[in-house]
Design an enzyme around this catalytic site. Structure first.
Site, PDB file in Angstrom:
ATOM      1  N   ASP A 169      18.220  21.657  44.832  1.00 10.28           N
ATOM      2  CA  ASP A 169      17.552  20.815  45.832  1.00 10.28           C
ATOM      3  C   ASP A 169      17.529  21.480  47.200  1.00 10.28           C
ATOM      4  O   ASP A 169      16.514  21.464  47.909  1.00 10.28           O
ATOM      5  CB  ASP A 169      18.276  19.469  45.945  1.00 10.28           C
ATOM      6  CG  ASP A 169      17.963  18.538  44.797  1.00 10.28           C
ATOM      7  OD1 ASP A 169      16.797  18.459  44.394  1.00 10.28           O
ATOM      8  OD2 ASP A 169      18.888  17.880  44.297  1.00 10.28           O
ATOM      9  N   LEU A 170      18.653  22.056  47.593  1.00 13.15           N
ATOM     10  CA  LEU A 170      18.788  22.567  48.957  1.00 13.15           C
ATOM     11  C   LEU A 170      17.926  23.795  49.202  1.00 13.15           C
ATOM     12  O   LEU A 170      17.401  23.982  50.311  1.00 13.15           O
ATOM     13  CB  LEU A 170      20.253  22.881  49.261  1.00 13.15           C
ATOM     14  CG  LEU A 170      21.221  21.698  49.124  1.00 13.15           C
ATOM     15  CD1 LEU A 170      22.634  22.121  49.519  1.00 13.15           C
ATOM     16  CD2 LEU A 170      20.765  20.511  49.963  1.00 13.15           C
TER      17      LEU A 170
END
Length: 395
Positions: A169-170
């Site tokens: 996600d990051l």
């Protein structure tokens, strides 16, 4: 001096982690981020936990500070009308819906562009707007597995494990934030907006440049190597007499000093270990030798010796030690926010330090906390008009 993104207005349709982390980065740099949420429900991570702080999700708090919350039913005709009026006065629209959802709502890029030619529209999705996987659902663990991270993580011969932080996600969040700021910079020169398509899978794979290049070069499939590096040694986690420490001898200049620090100066001139290429070639001999030696003394003693010889090294810290580390405290990395429900809450602060700018930390908003203020300030709606919108469950 004003914050670097002061005056930039972002309409944030994202939820969960990747999108909110992207808009957190923008908000921390001074953008006005308006988090648009479903009336009565809001972002799903408002209910993510445990832990909760007086009923408020710690997860939600972590990635939604410095934002404003406006509730709006985007499926209702009036809600759509209000959103498009906000687009007229915005700089950025960001979503992390599956491909096709924005078009289904009537908010495709061509529509947004017709209303505001300077708009920067960014869509974050698991696999991007194109390709055979575009319609698949995706979460961080799935992305880590598909992006090769799981197969590279862990000890040799062990079961595959995920990376300890949600890098799937990051990675995409950071690419999205960088792309948005790049588009805004380009707009200053061209006067034109942009349509940005961010794939979480693409972004994650892009974090493995040399691993991919190794495969292109020699066709060998890398597997998990624990903390070791395929091309450098010693560069790993060692077990000491009472814990673990990291040693990173990355560069020939460190090797003689490392040998001095561990009390084995003769190793520096051993022809098997003289250069990094030699050490990698003979790592089956060198690694066990060093591992047995490091086990003989406690971590603090080794670190003291390594630091005297300026060898990159550190103990393996747990999160409690990280968050009380004097280096991070001196850099102001632990901040506080005053929350209307939770009281004073500690949180990670902006890692970017800019001379002349003091980073502000405002609490993660309550659901719809700023709806009245935003509709009044931006769209000039009257109190009675807002009441009617509430009665119609539009906001």
């Amino acid at each position: 001096m004003k914050a670097l993104l002061h005056g930039v207005r972002v309409l944030d349709l994202t939820r969960m982690l990747a999108g909110p982390y992207c808009t957190l980065l923008l908000a921390d740099m001074g953008a006005e981020v308006i988090k648009i949420e479903r009336p009565g429900k809001g972002d799903e991570i408002r209910r993510m936990g445990p832990p909760f702080v007086k009923g408020v999700s710690a997860y939600f708090i972590s990635v939604n500070r410095n934002k404003l919350s406006l509730t709006l039913d985007l499926k209702s005709p009036k809600g759509k009308e209000i959103f498009l009026k906000l687009v007229e006065k915005a700089d950025v629209v960001i979503d992390n819906f599956r491909p096709g959802v924005m078009s289904g709502l009537g908010f495709d890029y061509e529509t947004l562009k017709s209303i505001n030619p300077k708009i920067v529209a960014c869509s974050i999705s698991g696999y991007g707007q194109t390709g055979p996987y575009r319609d698949r659902p995706a979460y961080d663990l799935v992305l880590q597995a598909m992006g090769g991270v799981v197969a590279l993580t862990g000890e040799p011969g062990s079961r595959p494990v995920r990376c300890g932080v949600p890098i799937g996600d990051l990675a995409g969040a950071m690419q999205a934030a960088f792309s948005i700021v790049s588009a805004l910079f380009a707009r200053e020169r061209t006067g034109e907006g942009a349509c940005l398509d961010i794939s979480l899978l693409d972004s994650l794979v892009f974090l493995a440049p040399y691993i991919a290049q190794y495969y292109f070069a020699d066709g060998k499939v890398m597997g998990p190597s624990g903390s070791k590096h395929r091309s450098v040694t010693p560069y790993q986690i060692f077990e000491s007499a009472d814990g673990y420490l990291v040693v990173a001898v990355f560069g020939e200049g460190f090797w003689p000093r490392f040998c001095q620090a561990i009390g084995r100066p003769e190793l520096a001139d051993d022809p098997r270990f003289k250069t990094n290429l030699d050490r990698v070639k003979h790592r089956e001999i060198l690694d066990p030798l060093l591992e047995d030696l490091i086990k003989t003394r406690p971590t603090k003693e080794w670190l003291a010796a390594l630091e005297r010889h300026q060898i990159p090294s550190c103990e393996v810290k747990t999160i409690d030690k990280v968050l009380t580390d004097p280096q991070l405290l001196s850099r102001g990395m632990i901040g506080e926010m005053d929350h209307p429900v939770c009281g004073t809450v500690k949180t990670l602060a902006n890692p970017v330090k800019i001379e002349g700018i003091v980073s502000d930390i405002r609490h993660a908003p309550l659901l719809g906390e700023h709806t009245n203020e935003l509709l009044s300030r931006i769209l000039n709606l009257t109190p009675s008009e807002i009441v009617r919108l509430r009665e119609g469950k539009v906001v």
